[in-house]
Design a protein around this motif. Structure first.
Motif, PDB file in Angstrom:
ATOM      1  N   ASP A  91      -6.158 -17.357   7.786  1.00 55.15           N
ATOM      2  CA  ASP A  91      -5.364 -17.974   6.592  1.00 55.15           C
ATOM      3  C   ASP A  91      -4.179 -17.089   6.582  1.00 55.15           C
ATOM      4  O   ASP A  91      -3.698 -16.772   7.563  1.00 55.15           O
ATOM      5  CB  ASP A  91      -6.306 -17.931   5.538  1.00 55.15           C
ATOM      6  CG  ASP A  91      -6.707 -16.402   4.797  1.00 55.15           C
ATOM      7  OD1 ASP A  91      -6.366 -15.526   5.698  1.00 55.15           O
ATOM      8  OD2 ASP A  91      -7.502 -16.396   4.067  1.00 55.15           O
ATOM      9  N   ASP A  92      -3.724 -16.764   5.475  1.00 54.47           N
ATOM     10  CA  ASP A  92      -2.583 -16.111   5.310  1.00 54.47           C
ATOM     11  C   ASP A  92      -2.652 -14.519   5.210  1.00 54.47           C
ATOM     12  O   ASP A  92      -1.898 -13.755   4.892  1.00 54.47           O
ATOM     13  CB  ASP A  92      -1.540 -16.541   4.119  1.00 54.47           C
ATOM     14  CG  ASP A  92      -2.345 -16.300   2.803  1.00 54.47           C
ATOM     15  OD1 ASP A  92      -3.704 -16.254   2.859  1.00 54.47           O
ATOM     16  OD2 ASP A  92      -1.718 -16.391   1.481  1.00 54.47           O
ATOM     17  N   GLY A  93      -3.971 -14.206   5.615  1.00 60.31           N
ATOM     18  CA  GLY A  93      -4.370 -12.720   5.729  1.00 60.31           C
ATOM     19  C   GLY A  93      -3.822 -12.324   6.922  1.00 60.31           C
ATOM     20  O   GLY A  93      -2.906 -12.697   7.591  1.00 60.31           O
ATOM     21  N   ALA A  94      -4.659 -11.410   7.600  1.00 62.81           N
ATOM     22  CA  ALA A  94      -4.687 -10.746   8.754  1.00 62.81           C
ATOM     23  C   ALA A  94      -4.227 -11.728   9.763  1.00 62.81           C
ATOM     24  O   ALA A  94      -4.825 -12.720  10.109  1.00 62.81           O
ATOM     25  CB  ALA A  94      -5.844  -9.849   9.495  1.00 62.81           C
ATOM     26  N   GLU A 141      -4.480  -6.486  13.372  1.00 66.69           N
ATOM     27  CA  GLU A 141      -4.090  -6.239  11.740  1.00 66.69           C
ATOM     28  C   GLU A 141      -5.573  -6.178  10.979  1.00 66.69           C
ATOM     29  O   GLU A 141      -5.603  -5.301  10.137  1.00 66.69           O
ATOM     30  CB  GLU A 141      -3.229  -7.276  11.405  1.00 66.69           C
ATOM     31  CG  GLU A 141      -2.689  -7.059   9.898  1.00 66.69           C
ATOM     32  CD  GLU A 141      -1.468  -7.874   9.529  1.00 66.69           C
ATOM     33  OE1 GLU A 141      -0.831  -7.522   8.552  1.00 66.69           O
ATOM     34  OE2 GLU A 141      -1.334  -8.991   9.789  1.00 66.69           O
ATOM     35  N   ALA A 142      -6.362  -7.107  11.581  1.00 64.79           N
ATOM     36  CA  ALA A 142      -7.638  -7.177  11.082  1.00 64.79           C
ATOM     37  C   ALA A 142      -8.260  -5.991  11.000  1.00 64.79           C
ATOM     38  O   ALA A 142      -8.984  -5.380  10.077  1.00 64.79           O
ATOM     39  CB  ALA A 142      -8.451  -8.266  11.458  1.00 64.79           C
ATOM     40  N   THR A 198      -9.524  -6.067  -3.776  1.00 63.18           N
ATOM     41  CA  THR A 198      -8.240  -5.718  -3.192  1.00 63.18           C
ATOM     42  C   THR A 198      -7.532  -7.020  -3.100  1.00 63.18           C
ATOM     43  O   THR A 198      -6.056  -6.806  -3.015  1.00 63.18           O
ATOM     44  CB  THR A 198      -8.505  -5.007  -1.820  1.00 63.18           C
ATOM     45  OG1 THR A 198      -8.994  -5.937  -1.036  1.00 63.18           O
ATOM     46  CG2 THR A 198      -9.290  -3.711  -1.915  1.00 63.18           C
ATOM     47  N   ASP A 199      -7.954  -8.135  -2.832  1.00 63.11           N
ATOM     48  CA  ASP A 199      -7.281  -9.447  -2.262  1.00 63.11           C
ATOM     49  C   ASP A 199      -6.221  -8.893  -0.999  1.00 63.11           C
ATOM     50  O   ASP A 199      -5.017  -9.407  -0.898  1.00 63.11           O
ATOM     51  CB  ASP A 199      -6.430 -10.020  -3.341  1.00 63.11           C
ATOM     52  CG  ASP A 199      -6.084 -11.546  -3.259  1.00 63.11           C
ATOM     53  OD1 ASP A 199      -6.380 -11.964  -2.131  1.00 63.11           O
ATOM     54  OD2 ASP A 199      -5.587 -12.091  -4.165  1.00 63.11           O
ATOM     55  N   LEU A 200      -6.708  -7.981  -0.244  1.00 62.00           N
ATOM     56  CA  LEU A 200      -5.813  -7.412   0.738  1.00 62.00           C
ATOM     57  C   LEU A 200      -5.799  -8.577   1.911  1.00 62.00           C
ATOM     58  O   LEU A 200      -6.493  -9.171   2.373  1.00 62.00           O
ATOM     59  CB  LEU A 200      -6.973  -6.196   1.482  1.00 62.00           C
ATOM     60  CG  LEU A 200      -6.281  -5.372   2.623  1.00 62.00           C
ATOM     61  CD1 LEU A 200      -5.016  -4.690   1.986  1.00 62.00           C
ATOM     62  CD2 LEU A 200      -7.128  -4.361   2.836  1.00 62.00           C
ATOM     63  N   HIS A 201      -4.211  -8.676   2.191  1.00 58.54           N
ATOM     64  CA  HIS A 201      -3.878  -9.728   3.162  1.00 58.54           C
ATOM     65  C   HIS A 201      -3.353  -9.255   4.407  1.00 58.54           C
ATOM     66  O   HIS A 201      -3.426  -9.457   5.443  1.00 58.54           O
ATOM     67  CB  HIS A 201      -2.637 -10.548   2.593  1.00 58.54           C
ATOM     68  CG  HIS A 201      -3.270 -11.592   1.635  1.00 58.54           C
ATOM     69  ND1 HIS A 201      -3.943 -11.349   0.546  1.00 58.54           N
ATOM     70  CD2 HIS A 201      -3.199 -13.106   1.890  1.00 58.54           C
ATOM     71  CE1 HIS A 201      -4.297 -12.640  -0.109  1.00 58.54           C
ATOM     72  NE2 HIS A 201      -3.951 -13.523   0.690  1.00 58.54           N
ATOM     73  N   ASN A 202      -2.625  -8.022   4.093  1.00 60.29           N
ATOM     74  CA  ASN A 202      -1.655  -7.600   5.322  1.00 60.29           C
ATOM     75  C   ASN A 202      -1.208  -6.025   5.208  1.00 60.29           C
ATOM     76  O   ASN A 202      -1.667  -5.362   4.261  1.00 60.29           O
ATOM     77  CB  ASN A 202      -0.391  -8.332   5.570  1.00 60.29           C
ATOM     78  CG  ASN A 202       0.625  -8.549   4.340  1.00 60.29           C
ATOM     79  OD1 ASN A 202       0.383  -7.674   3.580  1.00 60.29           O
ATOM     80  ND2 ASN A 202       0.815  -9.777   4.189  1.00 60.29           N
ATOM     81  N   TYR A 203      -0.516  -5.522   6.099  1.00 55.88           N
ATOM     82  CA  TYR A 203      -0.117  -4.238   6.070  1.00 55.88           C
ATOM     83  C   TYR A 203       0.659  -3.814   4.852  1.00 55.88           C
ATOM     84  O   TYR A 203       0.488  -2.599   4.299  1.00 55.88           O
ATOM     85  CB  TYR A 203       0.726  -3.959   7.141  1.00 55.88           C
ATOM     86  CG  TYR A 203       0.158  -4.121   8.530  1.00 55.88           C
ATOM     87  CD1 TYR A 203      -0.567  -3.118   9.021  1.00 55.88           C
ATOM     88  CD2 TYR A 203       0.752  -4.985   9.661  1.00 55.88           C
ATOM     89  CE1 TYR A 203      -1.272  -3.555  10.324  1.00 55.88           C
ATOM     90  CE2 TYR A 203       0.351  -5.342  10.884  1.00 55.88           C
ATOM     91  CZ  TYR A 203      -0.696  -4.331  11.118  1.00 55.88           C
ATOM     92  OH  TYR A 203      -1.130  -4.344  12.557  1.00 55.88           O
ATOM     93  N   ARG A 204       1.450  -4.929   4.436  1.00 54.43           N
ATOM     94  CA  ARG A 204       2.227  -4.554   3.270  1.00 54.43           C
ATOM     95  C   ARG A 204       1.544  -4.308   1.925  1.00 54.43           C
ATOM     96  O   ARG A 204       1.718  -3.471   1.182  1.00 54.43           O
ATOM     97  CB  ARG A 204       3.575  -5.881   2.889  1.00 54.43           C
ATOM     98  CG  ARG A 204       4.407  -5.925   3.963  1.00 54.43           C
ATOM     99  CD  ARG A 204       5.350  -6.977   3.455  1.00 54.43           C
ATOM    100  NE  ARG A 204       4.665  -8.247   3.265  1.00 54.43           N
ATOM    101  CZ  ARG A 204       4.728  -8.944   2.056  1.00 54.43           C
ATOM    102  NH1 ARG A 204       4.962  -8.352   0.999  1.00 54.43           N
ATOM    103  NH2 ARG A 204       4.097 -10.035   1.894  1.00 54.43           N
ATOM    104  N   TYR A 205       0.292  -5.078   1.886  1.00 53.33           N
ATOM    105  CA  TYR A 205      -0.438  -4.530   0.740  1.00 53.33           C
ATOM    106  C   TYR A 205      -1.045  -3.313   0.971  1.00 53.33           C
ATOM    107  O   TYR A 205      -1.093  -2.675  -0.158  1.00 53.33           O
ATOM    108  CB  TYR A 205      -1.547  -5.619   0.684  1.00 53.33           C
ATOM    109  CG  TYR A 205      -1.496  -6.886   0.338  1.00 53.33           C
ATOM    110  CD1 TYR A 205      -0.583  -7.861   0.909  1.00 53.33           C
ATOM    111  CD2 TYR A 205      -2.087  -7.698  -1.117  1.00 53.33           C
ATOM    112  CE1 TYR A 205      -0.349  -9.142   0.249  1.00 53.33           C
ATOM    113  CE2 TYR A 205      -2.190  -8.858  -1.512  1.00 53.33           C
ATOM    114  CZ  TYR A 205      -1.187  -9.661  -0.867  1.00 53.33           C
ATOM    115  OH  TYR A 205      -0.811 -10.897  -1.490  1.00 53.33           O
TER     116      TYR A 205
END
Ligand SMILES: [Fe+2]
Length: 214
Positions: A14-17, A22-23, A195-202
């Motif tokens: 999806d638009d996450g990792a 990154e995961a 967290t709704d954590l998606h990527n490094y920026r979050y």
């Protein structure tokens, strides 16, 4: 057990990792902040076409890699189900619900285009889920600023639990969401924080503005 009930750390679905690297970073980041379990709620919406199989496969891939690297985070495959006409009826017809904590299901409304709900009436769908033995958890209601507070409260009255996003209060989603989140916190409307954590920026924002560790 400290659980993150909302994150997008599964790689590439999806638009996450974006990938396994990154995961693994995001999973390690959760461990660093004391999480022992992550409910992996990849998007189930018209954009990503996830099914229980795509989510389970990605979860197995990440689980194997975490084990290989000695990173101790329990992963539970699930999805964040969007109440839009192009997705939700398919989910229900095909029985794609993947409950966590026994019977919990993370649901969301469109973030910007409520017309995508079509004929779906969120309060009715919440009641149907409860009739079927599920506990719907509404993701980030503070982000639906196109709705009046009364309409949001009605979803709680229909039986949904509410999940606030980490970073909502600190401005990650802008001032309007921050104000809405504060109002809702003072009304005691939230049952969960995810967290709704998606990527490094979050992760970077949370470090700087939520945990103040940088
Ligand atoms: Fe999400």
């Amino acid at each position: 057990m400290k659980t993150d009930c909302h994150c997008h750390i599964l790689p590439g679905i999806d638009d996450g990792a974006a990938n396994l690297e990154e995961a693994v970073f995001l999973a390690s980041w959760l461990v660093k902040h004391g999480y022992q379990r992550a409910i992996c709620t990849s998007h189930c919406s018209f954009l990503y076409h996830n099914t229980p199989k795509t989510v389970t496969d990605a979860c197995n891939l990440l689980r194997d890699e975490l084990e290989r690297q000695g990173i101790n985070l329990e992963l539970v495959p699930s999805m964040e189900y969007r109440f839009i006409e192009s997705t939700w009826p398919t989910v229900r017809q095909n029985n794609w619900l993947m409950p966590w904590e026994g019977n919990h299901i993370l649901i969301e409304l469109p973030l910007h285009n409520p017309e995508r709900m079509g004929s779906i009436v969120p309060a009715d769908e919440i009641r149907y889920l409860i009739e079927d033995g599920f506990q719907p958890v509404l993701a980030h209601p503070e982000r639906y600023t196109y709705m009046e507070m009364n309409a949001i409260r009605a979803l709680k009255d229909a039986g949904a639990q509410f999940q606030r996003n980490l970073g909502s209060l600190e401005g990650w989603y802008g001032d309007d969401v921050s104000i809405r989140a504060s109002e809702m916190v003072s009304e005691g409307l939230f049952d969960w924080v995810g967290t709704d954590l998606h990527n490094y920026r979050y992760a970077d924002f949370f470090e700087n503005h939520v945990f103040n560790t940088k």
